[in-house]
Each structure stands twice: as C-alpha cells, then as structure tokens.
Design a protein around this motif. Structure first.
Motif, PDB file in Angstrom:
ATOM      1  N   ALA A   1       1.898   9.205   2.206  1.00  0.00           N
ATOM      2  CA  ALA A   1       2.743  10.090   2.600  1.00  0.00           C
ATOM      3  C   ALA A   1       4.278   9.605   2.416  1.00  0.00           C
ATOM      4  CB  ALA A   1       2.836  10.565   4.025  1.00  0.00           C
ATOM      5  N   PHE A   2       4.329   8.264   3.035  1.00  0.00           N
ATOM      6  CA  PHE A   2       5.559   7.515   2.815  1.00  0.00           C
ATOM      7  C   PHE A   2       5.987   7.264   1.634  1.00  0.00           C
ATOM      8  CE2 PHE A   2       7.438   3.071   3.038  1.00  0.00           C
ATOM      9  CZ  PHE A   2       8.572   3.215   3.778  1.00  0.00           C
ATOM     10  N   VAL A   3       4.982   6.607   0.614  1.00  0.00           N
ATOM     11  CA  VAL A   3       5.334   6.481  -0.631  1.00  0.00           C
ATOM     12  C   VAL A   3       5.871   7.921  -1.347  1.00  0.00           C
ATOM     13  CG1 VAL A   3       4.290   5.723  -3.059  1.00  0.00           C
ATOM     14  CG2 VAL A   3       3.917   4.551  -1.072  1.00  0.00           C
TER      15      VAL A   3
ATOM     16  N   ARG B   1       6.562  -4.803   1.180  1.00  0.00           N
ATOM     17  CA  ARG B   1       5.581  -5.932   1.576  1.00  0.00           C
ATOM     18  C   ARG B   1       4.823  -5.642   2.942  1.00  0.00           C
ATOM     19  NH1 ARG B   1      10.365  -9.062   0.260  1.00  0.00           N
ATOM     20  NH2 ARG B   1      11.185  -8.869   2.054  1.00  0.00           N
ATOM     21  N   ALA B   2       5.527  -4.818   3.869  1.00  0.00           N
ATOM     22  CA  ALA B   2       4.825  -4.499   5.299  1.00  0.00           C
ATOM     23  C   ALA B   2       3.984  -3.353   4.663  1.00  0.00           C
ATOM     24  CB  ALA B   2       5.871  -3.747   6.036  1.00  0.00           C
ATOM     25  N   LEU B   3       4.038  -2.400   3.854  1.00  0.00           N
ATOM     26  CA  LEU B   3       3.106  -1.524   3.419  1.00  0.00           C
ATOM     27  C   LEU B   3       2.032  -1.974   2.563  1.00  0.00           C
ATOM     28  CD1 LEU B   3       2.572   1.431   3.407  1.00  0.00           C
ATOM     29  CD2 LEU B   3       3.591   1.787   1.155  1.00  0.00           C
ATOM     30  N   SER B   4       2.367  -2.984   1.655  1.00  0.00           N
ATOM     31  CA  SER B   4       1.379  -3.618   1.208  1.00  0.00           C
ATOM     32  C   SER B   4       0.202  -4.308   2.178  1.00  0.00           C
ATOM     33  CB  SER B   4       1.742  -4.855   0.140  1.00  0.00           C
ATOM     34  OG  SER B   4       2.455  -4.214  -0.851  1.00  0.00           O
ATOM     35  N   ALA B   5       0.839  -4.667   3.374  1.00  0.00           N
ATOM     36  CA  ALA B   5       0.014  -5.520   4.134  1.00  0.00           C
ATOM     37  C   ALA B   5      -1.169  -4.505   4.938  1.00  0.00           C
ATOM     38  CB  ALA B   5       0.869  -6.180   5.164  1.00  0.00           C
ATOM     39  N   ARG B   6      -0.623  -3.194   4.972  1.00  0.00           N
ATOM     40  CA  ARG B   6      -1.634  -2.124   5.416  1.00  0.00           C
ATOM     41  C   ARG B   6      -2.330  -1.434   4.377  1.00  0.00           C
ATOM     42  NH1 ARG B   6       2.173   2.396   7.094  1.00  0.00           N
ATOM     43  NH2 ARG B   6      -0.009   3.375   7.503  1.00  0.00           N
ATOM     44  N   ASP B   7      -1.840  -1.343   3.002  1.00  0.00           N
ATOM     45  CA  ASP B   7      -2.596  -0.529   2.280  1.00  0.00           C
ATOM     46  C   ASP B   7      -2.116  -1.127   0.703  1.00  0.00           C
ATOM     47  OD1 ASP B   7      -3.198   1.299   0.334  1.00  0.00           O
ATOM     48  OD2 ASP B   7      -3.279   3.019   1.557  1.00  0.00           O
ATOM     49  N   GLU B   8      -2.983  -2.001   0.167  1.00  0.00           N
ATOM     50  CA  GLU B   8      -2.386  -2.758  -0.938  1.00  0.00           C
ATOM     51  C   GLU B   8      -2.007  -1.646  -2.170  1.00  0.00           C
ATOM     52  OE1 GLU B   8      -3.923  -6.311  -4.054  1.00  0.00           O
ATOM     53  OE2 GLU B   8      -5.271  -5.675  -2.158  1.00  0.00           O
ATOM     54  N   ALA B   9      -2.938  -0.582  -2.244  1.00  0.00           N
ATOM     55  CA  ALA B   9      -2.704   0.446  -3.436  1.00  0.00           C
ATOM     56  C   ALA B   9      -1.353   1.126  -3.317  1.00  0.00           C
ATOM     57  CB  ALA B   9      -3.956   1.449  -3.522  1.00  0.00           C
TER      58      ALA B   9
ATOM     59  N   GLY C   1       1.135   0.058  -1.523  1.00  0.00           N
ATOM     60  CA  GLY C   1       2.253  -1.110  -1.921  1.00  0.00           C
ATOM     61  C   GLY C   1       2.532  -1.167  -3.250  1.00  0.00           C
ATOM     62  N   THR C   2       1.294  -1.237  -4.134  1.00  0.00           N
ATOM     63  CA  THR C   2       1.730  -1.144  -5.552  1.00  0.00           C
ATOM     64  C   THR C   2       2.581   0.014  -6.201  1.00  0.00           C
ATOM     65  OG1 THR C   2      -0.512  -2.505  -5.709  1.00  0.00           O
ATOM     66  CG2 THR C   2       0.453  -1.448  -7.923  1.00  0.00           C
ATOM     67  N   ARG C   3       1.963   1.191  -5.617  1.00  0.00           N
ATOM     68  CA  ARG C   3       2.947   2.486  -6.130  1.00  0.00           C
ATOM     69  C   ARG C   3       4.228   2.275  -5.555  1.00  0.00           C
ATOM     70  NH1 ARG C   3      -1.774   4.935  -4.255  1.00  0.00           N
ATOM     71  NH2 ARG C   3      -0.676   5.788  -2.401  1.00  0.00           N
ATOM     72  N   LEU C   4       4.527   1.814  -4.423  1.00  0.00           N
ATOM     73  CA  LEU C   4       5.886   1.530  -3.945  1.00  0.00           C
ATOM     74  C   LEU C   4       6.490   0.611  -4.914  1.00  0.00           C
ATOM     75  CD1 LEU C   4       7.970   2.422  -2.083  1.00  0.00           C
ATOM     76  CD2 LEU C   4       7.175   0.861  -0.295  1.00  0.00           C
ATOM     77  N   SER C   5       5.983  -0.436  -5.221  1.00  0.00           N
ATOM     78  CA  SER C   5       6.511  -1.485  -5.958  1.00  0.00           C
ATOM     79  C   SER C   5       7.214  -0.915  -7.162  1.00  0.00           C
ATOM     80  CB  SER C   5       5.614  -2.572  -6.423  1.00  0.00           C
ATOM     81  OG  SER C   5       6.260  -3.701  -7.021  1.00  0.00           O
ATOM     82  N   ALA C   6       6.706   0.046  -7.810  1.00  0.00           N
ATOM     83  CA  ALA C   6       6.891   0.662  -9.122  1.00  0.00           C
ATOM     84  C   ALA C   6       8.297   1.247  -8.776  1.00  0.00           C
ATOM     85  CB  ALA C   6       6.061   1.674  -9.725  1.00  0.00           C
TER      86      ALA C   6
END
Length: 239
Positions: A193-195, A218-226, A228-233
């Motif tokens: 939902a955040f992403v 970075r904080a999201l990736s620590a919780r949910d790597e997938a 975090g990857t979507r947010l990185s884009a």
C-alpha cells in the motif's frame, strides 16, 4: 449594624466563590483535587470527576457526571467522547454511537474518537471514511506505531481500492506532511500500500524530497525486499 453584618457576609460569600473558582482552575494542573471543588462551581474540575466516575463501577453515576460535563462545557470533543463511553457503559449503545460521531466531527485531534470512528467505518464497509480517520491518527505524532500497524491492513487491504485512493489524495494534497508520511509510512503501513500510494501521487505530479525518499526506500527494503525494489524504481524516476 444589620447592614454591617450583611456587608461582611457578602464579602465572605464573595471570598468563598473566588476560592472555589480558583480551586476549579487549579484542577487543570492538579486533577486529584477535583472532588474538593463545590459541585456548583465545577467547570474544569468536572472533566476529572467524570473521568474518575467512568473508571469506577457505577455506570449510572458515570453517565450523570458525563452528562453534567457536556452541559457545562459542550464544545471540547474529548467531553463528547467521554459521554459516549459512559453511554456505552450504561447500555445506551445507539446514543453512544451518535455521541462518538459528534466527537469525531468536532475534534480531529482526539485520537480515541478517531479510532472509534475508524472502526465504525470499517464495520460499515466505508473504506474512504476509514482512510480519512487513519490519516488523522497517522498525523498525530503520539499515535502508537502499533495501532497504525494494526489498523493499516484492514483500511488499506485492497490494491487500487477506495481506502488507498482516498489516502493517496490526502497525501498528494498535503505537502506539509510528506516527510512524516515517508518516514512513518515506511515503518507502519502495509508495504504494498505504501508503494502504491507513492506511485499514485508521483504519477499525478507530487514531488518528494529525494533524501527522505531514499531513506524510506532503505527502511522499506529492510521490512520487505520486493516492495523496496519497486519503490527504488520510483526513486530513480523522481531523483
């Protein structure tokens, strides 16, 4: 002589009333003395008296004190919320539901009223209203993260649903709380939902602070790597 006695009696009466009023005001700092304030002079003192009665085991007394509180000071949302609690304890469920709605409409800063309205909205299947109440709680820095973590999934469960779109419109229209959204949302909101909310707002032109956006990623990736990857884009597109 009679006039002198009457004059002195009047002075004593004025002094007693003045003392009572001052004592009432002091209860804002020292709630424990509320019961010492004469009943007829209670204003500020009525709140701790009503709260104490609600914590007791006499629902009728709690209701009477809460009703007295609202009669004397009807404006604060906290007073209406206390009345709703007393009504519920006394078995007046319908009146309690109505009072908590009034409290929530009047005071967006009363966390218990907002939580109650959020839960009522969920029960009624009103996702947009639940999302608005979630936002009100989210904006309060003293709202416990655990409560937001508990309420986030039912409010924001549906991908592309009304809960998420409503919150996205609030986030997109409120630049002043983007930093709080990014910092706290990465910790407490359902990661997908955040992403989705960041993606939806960014698509409509919202610009986030790149430093804060990278911190959130970075904080999201620590919780949910997938996630975090979507947010990185999205970070790469914005920054």
């Amino acid at each position: 002589m009679i006039a002198g006695i009457a004059w002195r009696a009047a002075l004593v009466g004025i002094a007693l009333v003045t003392f009572g009023v001052q004592l009432d005001r002091q209860t804002r700092r020292t709630p424990a003395i509320a019961e010492s304030v004469p009943e007829a002079l209670r204003s500020a003192a009525q709140l701790p008296v009503a709260a104490d009665a609600l914590a007791g085991d006499d629902p009728d007394r709690a209701l009477a004190e809460a009703e007295r509180l609202v009669r004397r000071r009807p404006l604060p949302a906290e007073h209406l919320r206390l009345l709703a609690q007393a009504q519920f304890a006394a078995g007046q469920v319908d009146k309690s539901a109505l009072s908590i709605q009034y409290a929530a409409q009047r005071g967006w800063r009363d966390p218990l009223a907002q939580e109650s309205m959020l839960r009522l909205a969920l029960e009624a299947g009103d996702a947009p209203e639940a999302a608005r109440r979630y936002a009100a709680l989210f904006l309060r820095r003293d709202t416990a993260d655990a409560l937001l973590e508990e309420l986030g999934p039912p409010v924001l469960a549906e991908a592309g649903g009304e809960g998420r779109t409503t919150l996205a419109s609030i986030v997109g229209g409120g630049q002043r709380w983007h930093s709080q959204f990014l910092n706290r949302g990465a910790r407490v909101m359902p990661s997908d939902a955040f992403v989705e909310i960041i993606a939806a707002t960014a698509a409509k032109g919202t610009r986030y602070d790149c430093r804060l956006l990278r911190q959130a990623q970075r904080a999201l990736s620590a919780r949910d790597e997938a996630a975090g990857t979507r947010l990185s884009a999205i970070v790469d597109e914005q920054c």
